[in-house]
Design a protein around this motif. Sequence first.
Motif, PDB file in Angstrom:
ATOM      1  N   LEU A  56      35.352  39.671  53.139  1.00 38.43           N
ATOM      2  CA  LEU A  56      34.594  39.794  51.895  1.00 38.43           C
ATOM      3  C   LEU A  56      35.592  39.885  50.752  1.00 38.43           C
ATOM      4  CD1 LEU A  56      32.152  40.526  50.000  1.00 38.43           C
ATOM      5  CD2 LEU A  56      32.575  42.918  50.635  1.00 38.43           C
ATOM      6  N   VAL A  57      35.404  39.065  49.728  1.00 34.35           N
ATOM      7  CA  VAL A  57      36.176  39.210  48.500  1.00 34.35           C
ATOM      8  C   VAL A  57      35.258  39.806  47.443  1.00 34.35           C
ATOM      9  CG1 VAL A  57      37.358  38.027  46.629  1.00 34.35           C
ATOM     10  CG2 VAL A  57      37.814  37.374  48.989  1.00 34.35           C
ATOM     11  N   LEU A  58      35.669  40.946  46.916  1.00 35.22           N
ATOM     12  CA  LEU A  58      34.903  41.679  45.910  1.00 35.22           C
ATOM     13  C   LEU A  58      35.706  41.738  44.616  1.00 35.22           C
ATOM     14  CD1 LEU A  58      32.457  43.647  45.239  1.00 35.22           C
ATOM     15  CD2 LEU A  58      34.014  45.487  45.942  1.00 35.22           C
ATOM     16  N   MET A  59      35.128  41.209  43.546  1.00 39.04           N
ATOM     17  CA  MET A  59      35.725  41.299  42.211  1.00 39.04           C
ATOM     18  C   MET A  59      34.810  42.163  41.355  1.00 39.04           C
ATOM     19  SD  MET A  59      38.513  39.329  41.442  1.00 39.04           S
ATOM     20  CE  MET A  59      39.473  38.013  42.221  1.00 39.04           C
ATOM     21  N   ASP A  60      35.375  43.217  40.729  1.00 39.99           N
ATOM     22  CA  ASP A  60      34.518  44.119  39.976  1.00 39.99           C
ATOM     23  C   ASP A  60      35.286  44.800  38.849  1.00 39.99           C
ATOM     24  OD1 ASP A  60      31.815  44.191  40.667  1.00 39.99           O
ATOM     25  OD2 ASP A  60      31.874  46.321  41.098  1.00 39.99           O
ATOM     26  N   ALA A  61      34.607  45.025  37.721  1.00 33.77           N
ATOM     27  CA  ALA A  61      35.154  45.882  36.678  1.00 33.77           C
ATOM     28  C   ALA A  61      35.150  47.310  37.207  1.00 33.77           C
ATOM     29  CB  ALA A  61      34.310  45.780  35.410  1.00 33.77           C
ATOM     30  N   ASN A  62      36.217  48.043  36.933  1.00 35.75           N
ATOM     31  CA  ASN A  62      36.335  49.375  37.510  1.00 35.75           C
ATOM     32  C   ASN A  62      37.258  50.223  36.652  1.00 35.75           C
ATOM     33  OD1 ASN A  62      39.244  49.489  39.091  1.00 35.75           O
ATOM     34  ND2 ASN A  62      38.415  47.406  38.959  1.00 35.75           N
ATOM     35  N   GLY A  63      37.243  51.518  36.916  1.00 30.38           N
ATOM     36  CA  GLY A  63      38.141  52.430  36.223  1.00 30.38           C
ATOM     37  C   GLY A  63      37.448  53.702  35.793  1.00 30.38           C
ATOM     38  N   ASP A  64      38.232  54.673  35.393  1.00 32.80           N
ATOM     39  CA  ASP A  64      37.742  55.926  34.838  1.00 32.80           C
ATOM     40  C   ASP A  64      37.908  55.846  33.326  1.00 32.80           C
ATOM     41  OD1 ASP A  64      37.227  58.470  33.971  1.00 32.80           O
ATOM     42  OD2 ASP A  64      38.615  59.471  35.344  1.00 32.80           O
ATOM     43  N   LEU A  65      36.809  55.668  32.608  1.00 32.10           N
ATOM     44  CA  LEU A  65      36.884  55.444  31.167  1.00 32.10           C
ATOM     45  C   LEU A  65      37.411  56.658  30.418  1.00 32.10           C
ATOM     46  CD1 LEU A  65      33.574  53.469  30.467  1.00 32.10           C
ATOM     47  CD2 LEU A  65      35.823  52.603  31.109  1.00 32.10           C
ATOM     48  N   ASN A  66      37.370  57.818  31.047  1.00 33.13           N
ATOM     49  CA  ASN A  66      37.835  59.035  30.389  1.00 33.13           C
ATOM     50  C   ASN A  66      39.306  59.346  30.680  1.00 33.13           C
ATOM     51  OD1 ASN A  66      35.244  59.668  29.271  1.00 33.13           O
ATOM     52  ND2 ASN A  66      34.593  60.341  31.304  1.00 33.13           N
ATOM     53  N   ALA A  67      39.914  58.590  31.569  1.00 36.70           N
ATOM     54  CA  ALA A  67      41.313  58.845  31.928  1.00 36.70           C
ATOM     55  C   ALA A  67      42.238  58.288  30.838  1.00 36.70           C
ATOM     56  CB  ALA A  67      41.639  58.204  33.264  1.00 36.70           C
ATOM     57  N   PRO A  68      43.271  59.038  30.439  1.00 33.88           N
ATOM     58  CA  PRO A  68      44.190  58.568  29.391  1.00 33.88           C
ATOM     59  C   PRO A  68      44.816  57.213  29.696  1.00 33.88           C
ATOM     60  CG  PRO A  68      44.586  60.885  29.893  1.00 33.88           C
ATOM     61  CD  PRO A  68      43.621  60.388  30.930  1.00 33.88           C
ATOM     62  N   GLU A  69      45.106  56.963  30.984  1.00 39.31           N
ATOM     63  CA  GLU A  69      45.754  55.703  31.345  1.00 39.31           C
ATOM     64  C   GLU A  69      44.825  54.489  31.191  1.00 39.31           C
ATOM     65  OE1 GLU A  69      44.693  57.899  35.241  1.00 39.31           O
ATOM     66  OE2 GLU A  69      45.491  58.407  33.257  1.00 39.31           O
ATOM     67  N   MET A  90      40.722  45.733  33.278  1.00 40.56           N
ATOM     68  CA  MET A  90      39.650  46.520  33.905  1.00 40.56           C
ATOM     69  C   MET A  90      38.978  45.805  35.067  1.00 40.56           C
ATOM     70  SD  MET A  90      39.744  49.321  32.138  1.00 40.56           S
ATOM     71  CE  MET A  90      38.227  50.190  32.534  1.00 40.56           C
ATOM     72  N   LEU A  91      39.440  44.626  35.416  1.00 42.46           N
ATOM     73  CA  LEU A  91      38.842  43.882  36.526  1.00 42.46           C
ATOM     74  C   LEU A  91      39.828  43.815  37.692  1.00 42.46           C
ATOM     75  CD1 LEU A  91      36.225  41.951  37.064  1.00 42.46           C
ATOM     76  CD2 LEU A  91      37.984  40.185  37.062  1.00 42.46           C
ATOM     77  N   SER A  92      39.331  44.138  38.887  1.00 41.51           N
ATOM     78  CA  SER A  92      40.187  44.086  40.083  1.00 41.51           C
ATOM     79  C   SER A  92      39.487  43.305  41.187  1.00 41.51           C
ATOM     80  CB  SER A  92      40.506  45.499  40.587  1.00 41.51           C
ATOM     81  OG  SER A  92      41.205  46.244  39.616  1.00 41.51           O
ATOM     82  N   GLY A  93      40.312  42.826  42.135  1.00 39.38           N
ATOM     83  CA  GLY A  93      39.773  42.090  43.267  1.00 39.38           C
ATOM     84  C   GLY A  93      40.297  42.666  44.568  1.00 39.38           C
ATOM     85  N   TRP A  94      39.415  42.787  45.556  1.00 39.37           N
ATOM     86  CA  TRP A  94      39.760  43.291  46.886  1.00 39.37           C
ATOM     87  C   TRP A  94      39.362  42.273  47.947  1.00 39.37           C
ATOM     88  CZ3 TRP A  94      37.849  46.327  43.025  1.00 39.37           C
ATOM     89  CH2 TRP A  94      38.515  47.535  42.747  1.00 39.37           C
ATOM     90  N   ILE A  95      40.060  42.296  49.051  1.00 39.45           N
ATOM     91  CA  ILE A  95      39.613  41.600  50.250  1.00 39.45           C
ATOM     92  C   ILE A  95      39.486  42.649  51.345  1.00 39.45           C
ATOM     93  CG2 ILE A  95      41.940  40.947  51.047  1.00 39.45           C
ATOM     94  CD1 ILE A  95      40.549  38.285  52.037  1.00 39.45           C
ATOM     95  N   ALA A  96      38.397  42.594  52.094  1.00 37.34           N
ATOM     96  CA  ALA A  96      38.132  43.536  53.174  1.00 37.34           C
ATOM     97  C   ALA A  96      37.416  42.774  54.288  1.00 37.34           C
ATOM     98  CB  ALA A  96      37.267  44.689  52.677  1.00 37.34           C
ATOM     99  N   PHE A  97      37.454  43.329  55.490  1.00 33.11           N
ATOM    100  CA  PHE A  97      36.928  42.610  56.654  1.00 33.11           C
ATOM    101  C   PHE A  97      35.837  43.427  57.334  1.00 33.11           C
ATOM    102  CE2 PHE A  97      41.054  41.039  55.648  1.00 33.11           C
ATOM    103  CZ  PHE A  97      40.985  39.680  55.905  1.00 33.11           C
ATOM    104  N   LYS A  98      34.752  42.747  57.696  1.00 33.55           N
ATOM    105  CA  LYS A  98      33.638  43.386  58.388  1.00 33.55           C
ATOM    106  C   LYS A  98      34.116  43.912  59.742  1.00 33.55           C
ATOM    107  CE  LYS A  98      29.321  44.115  59.847  1.00 33.55           C
ATOM    108  NZ  LYS A  98      28.444  42.972  60.129  1.00 33.55           N
TER     109      LYS A  98
END
Length: 230
Positions: free
Chosen positions: A147-160, A221-229
């Motif tokens: 599975l390839v998952l692309m999603d916006a992500n992050g902690d909007l309150n984190a200084p970084e 803010m966008l990252s992509g992962w690959i994972a396997f069932k």
Amino acid sequence: MNFQQEKYAGGAAGYDGRIRKLFPFYETIHAAINAALRVYLAPESELLIVGAGTGAEILELGKTNPGWRFLGVDPAKAMLGLAKEKIEAAGLTDRVCLFNGFVGDLPIGKLCDGATSAMIMHFVPDGGGKIEFLRAIASHMKSGAPLVLMDANGDLNAPESELLIEAWKQQQVLAGVKWDAVESGMKERTNAIHFVPPERIEQLLAEAGFHRIQRFFQNFMLSGWIAFKS
């Protein structure tokens, strides 16, 4: 589940132009998905495309992998209408099946050799929704399928996160969007998108029955992962 896709995109008309201003590296996203999947998938494979939209992923994957077949799923009927036109124009109709609905609405049947979800899950609230979404995808995949998952992500309150957010805004300015429109759009976006940190996404993937989880792509803010069932 309600992904609010049409609200976010403003409907199907003009979507392709808007998404390329929001994500100026839009073509790179699909090229990265293609490259990652080609490492693991056989020349003859069937893929589940969750959030098929106007067909960009299917076109990218289909044109360069003549033995791949696709089941594209999207709740927005107007988006699938545009996808169908593009798929026909590209001569890919015989390799594509489009389903109007959510992935959880798919009938149980043939399992796919791989799956993608690009910029969809971030519309789904956590607290049960995201894990349900991932489990629904997993239920239509073969054991060992990527599975390839692309999603916006992050902690909007984190200084970084400040650099990532502001640089994302500047990307849009460089793509020709006026600053006022960028600012108002980002306010709307942060209300529509259910951001979670990347560690939470990896936790959810594991809970949904995926392993060998690896992040291979990031643009602010966008990252992509690959994972396997499993």
